[in-house]
Design an enzyme around this catalytic site. Structure first.
Site, PDB file in Angstrom:
ATOM      1  N   ASP A 271     -29.638  38.166 -19.764  1.00 15.30           N
ATOM      2  CA  ASP A 271     -28.485  37.934 -18.900  1.00 15.30           C
ATOM      3  C   ASP A 271     -28.258  36.440 -18.716  1.00 15.30           C
ATOM      4  O   ASP A 271     -28.897  35.800 -17.882  1.00 15.30           O
ATOM      5  CB  ASP A 271     -28.717  38.610 -17.530  1.00 15.30           C
ATOM      6  CG  ASP A 271     -27.533  38.405 -16.582  1.00 15.30           C
ATOM      7  OD1 ASP A 271     -26.463  37.960 -17.049  1.00 15.30           O
ATOM      8  OD2 ASP A 271     -27.690  38.704 -15.380  1.00 15.30           O
ATOM      9  N   LYS A 278     -25.041  31.129 -15.911  1.00 18.25           N
ATOM     10  CA  LYS A 278     -26.046  30.782 -14.901  1.00 18.25           C
ATOM     11  C   LYS A 278     -26.529  29.349 -15.105  1.00 18.25           C
ATOM     12  O   LYS A 278     -26.457  28.830 -16.222  1.00 18.25           O
ATOM     13  CB  LYS A 278     -27.268  31.703 -15.048  1.00 18.25           C
ATOM     14  CG  LYS A 278     -27.066  33.132 -14.616  1.00 18.25           C
ATOM     15  CD  LYS A 278     -28.331  33.943 -14.897  1.00 18.25           C
ATOM     16  CE  LYS A 278     -28.151  35.402 -14.486  1.00 18.25           C
ATOM     17  NZ  LYS A 278     -27.997  35.590 -13.033  1.00 18.25           N
ATOM     18  N   ASP A 348     -21.199  37.448 -14.329  1.00 16.39           N
ATOM     19  CA  ASP A 348     -22.638  37.532 -14.089  1.00 16.39           C
ATOM     20  C   ASP A 348     -22.999  38.756 -13.235  1.00 16.39           C
ATOM     21  O   ASP A 348     -24.153  39.120 -13.107  1.00 16.39           O
ATOM     22  CB  ASP A 348     -23.107  36.239 -13.397  1.00 16.39           C
ATOM     23  CG  ASP A 348     -24.612  36.073 -13.445  1.00 16.39           C
ATOM     24  OD1 ASP A 348     -25.271  36.826 -14.201  1.00 16.39           O
ATOM     25  OD2 ASP A 348     -25.132  35.198 -12.720  1.00 16.39           O
ATOM     26  N   ARG A 352     -23.791  46.025 -12.489  1.00 17.31           N
ATOM     27  CA  ARG A 352     -23.008  47.099 -11.867  1.00 17.31           C
ATOM     28  C   ARG A 352     -21.949  47.632 -12.820  1.00 17.31           C
ATOM     29  O   ARG A 352     -21.567  48.793 -12.758  1.00 17.31           O
ATOM     30  CB  ARG A 352     -22.398  46.587 -10.555  1.00 17.31           C
ATOM     31  CG  ARG A 352     -21.499  45.397 -10.721  1.00 17.31           C
ATOM     32  CD  ARG A 352     -21.264  44.642  -9.422  1.00 17.31           C
ATOM     33  NE  ARG A 352     -22.368  43.730  -9.094  1.00 17.31           N
ATOM     34  CZ  ARG A 352     -22.386  42.943  -8.030  1.00 17.31           C
ATOM     35  NH1 ARG A 352     -21.373  42.972  -7.184  1.00 17.31           N
ATOM     36  NH2 ARG A 352     -23.418  42.151  -7.801  1.00 17.31           N
TER      37      ARG A 352
HETATM   38  N1  BES Z   1     -29.688  39.935 -13.208  1.00 24.50           N
HETATM   39  C1  BES Z   1     -29.061  39.304 -12.105  1.00 24.50           C
HETATM   40  C2  BES Z   1     -29.804  39.520 -10.790  1.00 24.50           C
HETATM   41  C3  BES Z   1     -31.171  38.910 -10.660  1.00 24.50           C
HETATM   42  C4  BES Z   1     -31.357  37.753  -9.956  1.00 24.50           C
HETATM   43  C5  BES Z   1     -32.281  39.560 -11.177  1.00 24.50           C
HETATM   44  C6  BES Z   1     -32.615  37.226  -9.801  1.00 24.50           C
HETATM   45  C7  BES Z   1     -33.534  39.032 -11.035  1.00 24.50           C
HETATM   46  C8  BES Z   1     -33.710  37.881 -10.332  1.00 24.50           C
HETATM   47  C9  BES Z   1     -27.635  39.856 -11.910  1.00 24.50           C
HETATM   48  O1  BES Z   1     -26.997  40.293 -13.057  1.00 24.50           O
HETATM   49  C10 BES Z   1     -26.814  38.739 -11.353  1.00 24.50           C
HETATM   50  O2  BES Z   1     -26.651  37.781 -12.026  1.00 24.50           O
HETATM   51  N2  BES Z   1     -26.341  38.922 -10.126  1.00 24.50           N
HETATM   52  C11 BES Z   1     -25.565  37.929  -9.473  1.00 24.50           C
HETATM   53  C12 BES Z   1     -24.417  38.613  -8.778  1.00 24.50           C
HETATM   54  C13 BES Z   1     -23.397  37.658  -8.236  1.00 24.50           C
HETATM   55  C14 BES Z   1     -22.648  37.014  -9.378  1.00 24.50           C
HETATM   56  C15 BES Z   1     -22.449  38.414  -7.345  1.00 24.50           C
HETATM   57  C16 BES Z   1     -26.467  37.233  -8.445  1.00 24.50           C
HETATM   58  O3  BES Z   1     -27.291  37.902  -7.835  1.00 24.50           O
HETATM   59  O4  BES Z   1     -26.357  36.037  -8.314  1.00 24.50           O
HETATM   60 ZN    ZN Z   2     -28.255  40.912 -14.613  1.00 24.32          ZN
HETATM   61 ZN    ZN Z   3     -25.943  38.723 -14.040  1.00 29.37          ZN
END
Ligand code: BES
Ligand code: ZN
Ligand code: ZN
Length: 499
Positions: A271, A278, A348, A352
């Site tokens: 990801d 990111k 990101d 979901r």
């Molecule tokens: N895979 C990440 C979530 C994650 C964060 C997993 C830290 C393990 C450790 C997910 O896909 C993500 O990037 N979520 C974002 C959502 C946001 C853009 C609303 C997040 O949590 O920052």
């Molecule tokens: Zn993710």
């Molecule tokens: Zn993500």
């Protein structure tokens, strides 16, 4: 690894190392600690006086060749105060001890569960912890020669009737299956993105199915497209690695028509965030963003090996999230399999998007319940840290069942709310819903997004973002395999299925 039950005084056991949990309060009272102390001419009191032993949780000390015994090393494990017994994760404790003392190189290990308030639980935790510890090194890609784990035999030592033969063989079987599955999930999760692409993860699932009674179907992108899983495909667009959707079936109920329990895993093999890329700090950890899918696959394997008498379906939504000229953009609108349209605000928030198409597929199976497990949000890590996974349920009955299953499995979860007010943040003026809310309550708005696609079916979402990796500073590195054992316990709960 062979497990053998031995009814013998601890001092009579022959082994390379004997692991003995001792509670803080045992030091100044009678019992095992005193017995060891006396047999070793007051060595324990001496250690205690000079601060070498307190019995604190996680502290351990090794007595080499204790006199009057045929034990190579006596490894005393600090088990903390006895009144905290039910709260402590003894599995993790045993695992770290096996790793930090390098006991995994010794051929014969003994475990003693005498003096514990619940010797059966202690024996199970010890056995599983030991098996997790033996497979704890993440060094598959090191080219220097590494010592292999050498444990061939485990002796469960019971001085009296604490652990009987039935319990022991039960333990061996169940602990063996559970620990193997957890170790598999850990190994798969740790695999880097250049090796474990979506198609390789699907191959892994195929292998598991081939060597068991599980039935499997693997969808390629053409098939996924035909089904209309556009929110899933939208995430995969940016990557040269094609997506996969994997359906794994276990038929344990007498009738194949009985409503199944459905387990859904988020399998993002890497990801990057996509166009909403990111920051690079710790981005490498996102190779483990497939922990949910790996947990479901491993759980399915265990469910089949334990012959759980229910129908269970495992669904893996597997993609890679990368930016490119073909990638999905923020602002894109996609139509999900169920027909609801989604405005993609942030690429990101991809987990979901792939989950909701899997959820829609699950609904068509007329399921008894749906559980999804995903490394979904950083916000869940902020809320609960790296100790408990967040759970979100639309049905109280299922919520308590999941909590009960987790406590049986010694995995920690905590329920978070789904009030309707949280939905407001997801309103879109161009589509039915947008994929992210505002700044606050991010773990909850993510769950609200999923809930929108679930309908009336009892459903529980597990956010394992905080617990899928061992925290920095742990003796053990990499993936924890969190969820495998809880999932197996949930689907084994017959009260969750219709009569
Ligand atoms: N895979 C990440 C979530 C994650 C964060 C997993 C830290 C393990 C450790 C997910 O896909 C993500 O990037 N979520 C974002 C959502 C946001 C853009 C609303 C997040 O949590 O920052
Ligand atoms: Zn993710
Ligand atoms: Zn993500």
């Amino acid at each position: 690894m062979e497990v053998q039950l031995i009814h013998e005084k601890w001092s009579k056991v022959e082994c390379d190392a004997l692991l003995v949990p001792l509670f803080e309060d045992q030091l100044d009272s009678e019992g095992l600690a005193q017995e060891i102390n006396i047999s070793q001419d007051g060595l324990l009191s001496e250690l205690e006086q000079n601060g070498g032993w307190t019995g604190e949780q996680g502290e351990n000390t090794t007595i080499y060749r204790p006199r009057g015994t045929k034990i190579g090393r006596l490894i005393l494990i600090g088990a903390g105060p006895k009144n905290l017994y039910s709260e402590v994760d003894y599995r993790a404790l045993f695992m770290s001890v096996v790793v930090s003392t390098k006991a995994y190189r010794l051929p014969v290990l003994g475990i003693l569960s005498v003096g514990s308030p619940d010797p059966k639980r202690m024996a199970r935790c010890a056995l599983e912890g030991l098996m997790l510890g033996v497979a704890s090194t993440v060094d598959e890609y090191k080219t220097v020669e590494r010592p292999v784990a050498g444990v061939g035999q485990v002796l469960l030592v019971s001085e009296g009737s604490e652990v009987d033969a039935v319990t022991a063989s039960d333990l061996e079987r169940k602990a063996g299956v559970m620990a193997t599955a957890t170790n598999d999930a850990r190994r798969w999760t740790n695999e880097p993105g250049n090796i474990m692409s979506p198609s390789r993860l699907a191959d892994q699932a195929q292998k598991i199915a081939d060597s068991s009674s599980l039935d499997i179907e693997i969808w390629d992108e053409k098939r996924i497209e035909k089904a209309g899983m556009n929110t899933l495909l939208g995430v995969a667009r940016g990557s040269d690695e094609p997506a996969r959707f994997v359906i794994i079936r276990h038929q344990g109920a007498p009738s194949s028509d009985s409503p199944p329990g459905v387990l859904i895993g988020k399998g993002v093999t890497f990801d990057s965030g996509g166009i909403s890329i990111k920051p690079s700090l710790h981005m490498e950890e996102m190779r483990t963003d497939k922990a949910g899918a790996c947990a479901v696959l491993a759980a399915m394997q265990a469910i089949s090996r334990l012959q759980v008498p229910q129908n269970v379906v495992g669904l893996l939504a597997v993609v890679e999230n990368l930016p490119s000229g073909r990638a999905q953009r923020p602002g894109d609108v996609v139509r999900s399999m169920g027909g609801k349209t989604v405005e993609v605000i942030n690429t990101d928030a991809e987990g979901r998007l792939i989950l909701v198409d899997a959820i829609h597929y699950a609904r068509q199976l007329d399921p008894a319940f749906i559980i999804d497990i995903a490394t979904l949000t950083g916000a869940c890590v902020v809320a609960l840290g790296k100790v408990r996974a967040g759970i979100f349920c639309n049905a109280d009955r299922l919520c308590s069942a999941v909590q009960e299953a987790a406590s049986k499995a010694d995995e920690k979860v905590w329920p978070l709310p789904l009030d309707s007010e949280y939905r407001h943040d997801l309103r879109s003026y161009i589509a039915d819903i947008k994929n992210v809310g505002g700044r606050w309550g991010g773990a909850i708005t993510a769950a609200k997004f999923l809930e929108e696609f679930v309908g009336e079916i009892p459903w529980c979402h597990m956010d394992i973002a905080g617990v899928s990796l061992y925290p920095e500073g742990s003796v053990v590195k990499g993936a924890t395999g969190f969820g495998v054992r809880t999932l197996v316990e949930i689907v084994s709960d017959s009260s969750l299925y219709p009569e």
